[in-house]
Design a protein around this motif. Structure first.
Motif, PDB file in Angstrom:
ATOM      1  N   ALA A  73       0.847  -1.202   0.000  1.00 55.59           N
ATOM      2  CA  ALA A  73       0.000   0.000   0.000  1.00 55.59           C
ATOM      3  C   ALA A  73       0.878   1.245   0.000  1.00 55.59           C
ATOM      4  O   ALA A  73       0.455   2.314  -0.435  1.00 55.59           O
ATOM      5  CB  ALA A  73      -0.919   0.001   1.210  1.00 55.59           C
TER       6      ALA A  73
ATOM      7  N   GLY B 174       2.589  12.354  -8.934  1.00 56.01           N
ATOM      8  CA  GLY B 174       1.965  11.323  -8.119  1.00 56.01           C
ATOM      9  C   GLY B 174       0.586  11.778  -7.674  1.00 56.01           C
ATOM     10  O   GLY B 174       0.151  12.897  -7.990  1.00 56.01           O
ATOM     11  N   ALA B 175      -0.087  10.923  -6.913  1.00 50.11           N
ATOM     12  CA  ALA B 175      -1.447  11.245  -6.464  1.00 50.11           C
ATOM     13  C   ALA B 175      -1.470  12.550  -5.674  1.00 50.11           C
ATOM     14  O   ALA B 175      -2.408  13.351  -5.802  1.00 50.11           O
ATOM     15  CB  ALA B 175      -1.993  10.104  -5.605  1.00 50.11           C
ATOM     16  N   THR B 176      -0.441  12.781  -4.866  1.00 49.72           N
ATOM     17  CA  THR B 176      -0.404  13.999  -4.052  1.00 49.72           C
ATOM     18  C   THR B 176      -0.436  15.234  -4.945  1.00 49.72           C
ATOM     19  O   THR B 176      -1.203  16.174  -4.712  1.00 49.72           O
ATOM     20  CB  THR B 176       0.873  14.012  -3.181  1.00 49.72           C
TER      21      THR B 176
ATOM     22  N   HIS C  35      -6.438  10.049   3.398  1.00 50.36           N
ATOM     23  CA  HIS C  35      -4.983  10.221   3.437  1.00 50.36           C
ATOM     24  C   HIS C  35      -4.715  11.730   3.465  1.00 50.36           C
ATOM     25  O   HIS C  35      -5.458  12.500   2.865  1.00 50.36           O
ATOM     26  CB  HIS C  35      -4.404   9.601   2.163  1.00 50.36           C
TER      27      HIS C  35
ATOM     28  N   SER D 160      -2.907  13.487   1.861  1.00 50.09           N
ATOM     29  CA  SER D 160      -2.783  14.073   0.518  1.00 50.09           C
ATOM     30  C   SER D 160      -4.130  14.459  -0.070  1.00 50.09           C
ATOM     31  O   SER D 160      -4.190  15.200  -1.050  1.00 50.09           O
ATOM     32  CB  SER D 160      -2.079  13.097  -0.433  1.00 50.09           C
TER      33      SER D 160
ATOM     34  N   ILE E  44     -10.405   3.612  -1.907  1.00 49.25           N
ATOM     35  CA  ILE E  44     -10.128   2.601  -0.877  1.00 49.25           C
ATOM     36  C   ILE E  44      -9.174   3.233   0.140  1.00 49.25           C
ATOM     37  O   ILE E  44      -8.153   3.822  -0.240  1.00 49.25           O
ATOM     38  CB  ILE E  44      -9.489   1.345  -1.505  1.00 49.25           C
TER      39      ILE E  44
ATOM     40  N   ASN F 169      -6.261   3.724   2.584  1.00 51.19           N
ATOM     41  CA  ASN F 169      -4.934   3.116   2.725  1.00 51.19           C
ATOM     42  C   ASN F 169      -4.693   2.623   4.141  1.00 51.19           C
ATOM     43  O   ASN F 169      -3.826   1.796   4.374  1.00 51.19           O
ATOM     44  CB  ASN F 169      -3.835   4.123   2.350  1.00 51.19           C
TER      45      ASN F 169
ATOM     46  N   ASP G 296      -9.759   9.938  -4.859  1.00 51.59           N
ATOM     47  CA  ASP G 296      -8.370   9.546  -4.644  1.00 51.59           C
ATOM     48  C   ASP G 296      -8.308   8.036  -4.834  1.00 51.59           C
ATOM     49  O   ASP G 296      -8.721   7.271  -3.958  1.00 51.59           O
ATOM     50  CB  ASP G 296      -7.951   9.950  -3.224  1.00 51.59           C
TER      51      ASP G 296
ATOM     52  N   ALA H  10      -5.601   6.177  -5.342  1.00 51.39           N
ATOM     53  CA  ALA H  10      -4.234   5.678  -5.180  1.00 51.39           C
ATOM     54  C   ALA H  10      -4.213   4.196  -4.788  1.00 51.39           C
ATOM     55  O   ALA H  10      -3.299   3.468  -5.160  1.00 51.39           O
ATOM     56  CB  ALA H  10      -3.489   6.507  -4.131  1.00 51.39           C
ATOM     57  N   GLN H  11      -5.238   3.767  -4.018  1.00 49.92           N
ATOM     58  CA  GLN H  11      -5.246   2.371  -3.545  1.00 49.92           C
ATOM     59  C   GLN H  11      -6.198   1.491  -4.343  1.00 49.92           C
ATOM     60  O   GLN H  11      -6.525   0.385  -3.896  1.00 49.92           O
ATOM     61  CB  GLN H  11      -5.625   2.316  -2.055  1.00 49.92           C
TER      62      GLN H  11
ATOM     63  N   SER I 141      -1.201   7.121  -8.416  1.00 46.42           N
ATOM     64  CA  SER I 141       0.261   7.103  -8.546  1.00 46.42           C
ATOM     65  C   SER I 141       0.726   5.829  -9.245  1.00 46.42           C
ATOM     66  O   SER I 141       0.242   4.737  -8.904  1.00 46.42           O
ATOM     67  CB  SER I 141       0.925   7.096  -7.165  1.00 46.42           C
TER      68      SER I 141
ATOM     69  N   HIS J  21       3.571   4.356  -8.826  1.00 47.13           N
ATOM     70  CA  HIS J  21       4.415   3.472  -8.001  1.00 47.13           C
ATOM     71  C   HIS J  21       3.619   2.518  -7.117  1.00 47.13           C
ATOM     72  O   HIS J  21       4.190   1.606  -6.530  1.00 47.13           O
ATOM     73  CB  HIS J  21       5.383   4.305  -7.145  1.00 47.13           C
ATOM     74  N   LYS J  22       2.298   2.722  -7.026  1.00 42.44           N
ATOM     75  CA  LYS J  22       1.482   1.793  -6.243  1.00 42.44           C
ATOM     76  C   LYS J  22       0.857   0.723  -7.141  1.00 42.44           C
ATOM     77  O   LYS J  22      -0.001  -0.034  -6.723  1.00 42.44           O
ATOM     78  CB  LYS J  22       0.390   2.554  -5.496  1.00 42.44           C
TER      79      LYS J  22
HETATM   80  C1  LIG Z   1      -4.998   6.792  -0.408  1.00 39.82           C
HETATM   81  C2  LIG Z   1      -3.745   7.508  -0.768  1.00 39.82           C
HETATM   82  N1  LIG Z   1      -3.825   8.731  -1.295  1.00 39.82           N
HETATM   83  C3  LIG Z   1      -2.740   9.428  -1.660  1.00 39.82           C
HETATM   84  C4  LIG Z   1      -1.488   8.914  -1.472  1.00 39.82           C
HETATM   85  C5  LIG Z   1      -0.309   9.717  -1.891  1.00 39.82           C
HETATM   86  O1  LIG Z   1       0.350   9.099  -2.937  1.00 39.82           O
HETATM   87  P1  LIG Z   1       1.785   9.622  -3.412  1.00 39.82           P
HETATM   88  O2  LIG Z   1       2.656   9.612  -2.200  1.00 39.82           O
HETATM   89  O3  LIG Z   1       2.207   8.628  -4.429  1.00 39.82           O
HETATM   90  O4  LIG Z   1       1.596  10.977  -3.973  1.00 39.82           O
HETATM   91  C6  LIG Z   1      -1.344   7.652  -0.906  1.00 39.82           C
HETATM   92  C7  LIG Z   1      -0.005   7.088  -0.625  1.00 39.82           C
HETATM   93  O5  LIG Z   1       0.199   6.372   0.333  1.00 39.82           O
HETATM   94  C8  LIG Z   1      -2.496   6.932  -0.559  1.00 39.82           C
HETATM   95  O6  LIG Z   1      -2.425   5.708  -0.024  1.00 39.82           O
END
Ligand SMILES: Cc1ncc(COP(=O)(O)O)c(C=O)c1O
Length: 378
Positions: free
Chosen positions: A17, A79-81, A106, A108, A151, A153, A178, A180-181, A201, A203-204
Motif C-alpha cells: 500500500a 503522483g497522487a499527491t 490520506h 494528501s 479505498i 490506505n 483519490d 491511489a489504492q 500514482s 508506483h502503487k
Molecule cells: C490513499 C492515498 N492517497 C494518496 C497517497 C499519496 O500518494 P503519493 O505519495 O504517491 O503521492 C497515498 C499514498 O500512500 C495513498 O495511499
C-alpha cells in the motif's frame, strides 16, 4: 509471479500500500528507453525526439484505455499527491465555497483542500465505514467539491463512489476520487464511477516512483506550474497556454517514468484486473483469519489488501522492528491519516498490505513474526 520481482527474492514484502515492488518488465522498459530513445519530447523535429514523444503519448493512451477515459483528459503529474493538489488549487475556490472530505482521507486528500480558501467539512464514519447519511446532510448549495478516497490506505474500506457521485451531481457538486489504492488493485472505470476527477500514482501499481495521473475535467483548472512546454505564445505582454493536458505539464516531463507506467499497465492487463482483485481479496481474507484470534492483537481494519492492527502494550514501531529482524516488511505509524487515527482512538497501528505477488507463505511469516513479538514483550 515472484520471479518477475527481484526484490521479492530477498524479502517478505507486506507494504505494497506504501509502494509496490517493480517487475523486471517495468525496469527493462525504462532501461531500454534511456538506451534507445532518450530525447526531450514535443520539441525536436528529429526522429529520436519524435520517437520519444510517441512513447510518452502512447503512455497517455495506455492510461486512458486502462481507466476507460479519453486520452485528452489525462494529465501526468508526480503522483497522487500532486494530482490532488492540482485539482484543489486549480479550481480556484473562494471563501464562499465548501468542500467535503471524509475523515478517513490520506493527508494528501485533506491538506491540499485545507490550503484553499474554501471551508472544509469532514464527513464522519459510522460502524467502520463512511457515514453516508451524515455526508448527505453536510451538502449545501455552497458545496463545490466532495473529495473521497476510493479505498482507504489505513483500514481498507471501499467507499461507495457511484452513490457519492449521484449525491454530488444532484447538487451540481464535483466529485474528486483519490484512487491511489484502487487503480492498480481492481478494475477502475472512471466513467462508470461517474467521477469528475480521479488521482493515482504509478508506483502503487508496479510502476516507477515520480509519476502520477490526474484524470478529469481539466478545462475547469488553472495550472499549478507554468513555463516551457505548456505555452502557445509568450511575449513581453503576456502568455497564452496550450489547451488540454499539455497545458498542465510544463517543463521536461518524466518520460522514462511514463514508459515504466505503460509497461506496468501492460503487466497488470496480462494478469487481468479481476484476477488481481480476487487474489488481493483472498490474501486479505487469509491474513485476517490467521490474525483475528491472536489474543494479543486487536484488528483495526481489514479489506481490499489492507490488514491493520495494534499489538497489546507494544508500540507499532517496536512490532515493525521485530518483524524486520525476521525479514518481514510492514508499516507502522499513522499511515498519513492522523484524523482517522484520532477517530479510532489510537495514535498509530501496524499495517500489512498485499498485492498480486503476495503468497500465503508471506502471511505465515508475518504470523510467525507476531508470535516472536509476543515472546519478546511477554
Ligand atoms: C490513499 C492515498 N492517497 C494518496 C497517497 C499519496 O500518494 P503519493 O505519495 O504517491 O503521492 C497515498 C499514498 O500512500 C495513498 O495511499
Amino acid at each position: 509471479m515472484k520471479e518477475d520481482f527481484p526484490l521479492l527474492k530477498k524479502t517478505i514484502y507486506l507494504d505494497s500500500a506504501s509502494t509496490t515492488q517493480k517487475p523486471n518488465q517495468v525496469m527493462q522498459a525504462m532501461q531500454t528507453y534511456y538506451e534507445e530513445y532518450n530525447a526531450n519530447v514535443h520539441r525536436g523535429i528529429y526522429t529520436l525526439s519524435e520517437e520519444s514523444t510517441k512513447l510518452y503519448e502512447n503512455g497517455r493512451k495506455a492510461v486512458a484505455r486502462f481507466i476507460n477515459a479519453p486520452a485528452n483528459k489525462i494529465v501526468f503529474t508526480k503522483g497522487a499527491t500532486e494530482s490532488l493538489s492540482l485539482v484543489a488549487h486549480g479550481l480556484q475556490l473562494t471563501e464562499k465555497d465548501e468542500v467535503i472530505v471524509s475523515i478517513m482521507e490520506h493527508h494528501s486528500n485533506m491538506v491540499p483542500w485545507q490550503q484553499t480558501k474554501a471551508n472544509v467539512k469532514y464527513a464522519p464514519m459510522k460502524d467502520g465505514k463512511l457515514d453516508m447519511e451524515a455526508l448527505e446532510k453536510l451538502i449545501t448549495p455552497a458545496t463545490k467539491v466532495i473529495s473521497v478516497g476510493h479505498i482507504s490506505n489505513a483500514i481498507g474500506v471501499e467507499n461507495p463512489i457511484k452513490e457519492i457521485a449521484q449525491l454530488a451531481h444532484s447538487n451540481n457538486t464535483l466529485l474528486v476520487v483519490d484512487a491511489a489504492q484502487s487503480v492498480g488493485h481492481q478494475k477502475v472505470d472512471v466513467q462508470e464511477l461517474e467521477a469528475d476527477f480521479v488521482a493515482f500514482s504509478a508506483h502503487k501499481m508496479f510502476g516507477p516512483m515520480g509519476v502520477g495521473v490526474l484524470y478529469g475535467k481539466i478545462e475547469l483548472l488553472k495550472p499549478l506550474v507554468t513555463g516551457g512546454g505548456s505555452i502557445l505564445t509568450v511575449t513581453t505582454k503576456g502568455t497564452t497556454f496550450m489547451e488540454g493536458p499539455h497545458g498542465f505539464e510544463a517543463g521536461t516531463p518524466n518520460v522514462a517514468g511514463v514508459v515504466g507506467l505503460t509497461a506496468a499497465i501492460t503487466y497488470l492487463e496480462q494478469l487481468g484486473m479481476d484476477n488481481v482483485a480476487n487474489h488481493i481479496q483472498e490474501m486479505t481474507t487469509y491474513a485476517t483469519s490467521k490474525v483475528v484470534d491472536l489474543p494479543h492483537i486487536k484488528l483495526i481494519g481489514q479489506g481490499k489488501g489492507i490488514l491493520s492492527f495494534t499489538v497489546d502494550n507494544v508500540h507499532s514501531h517496536d512490532v515493525t522492528s521485530i518483524l524486520s529482524e525476521q525479514g518481514v516488511c510492514v508499516r507502522a505509524g499513522h499511515h498519513c491519516a492522523m484524523p482517522l487515527m484520532e477517530v479510532l482512538g489510537i495514535n498509530d497501528c501496524v499495517r500489512a498490505s498485499f498485492h498480486a505477488y503476495t503468497t500465503k507463505d508471506d502471511i505465515d511469516a508475518l504470523v510467525k513474526g507476531l508470535a516472536q513479538v509476543k515472546e519478546v514483550f511477554a
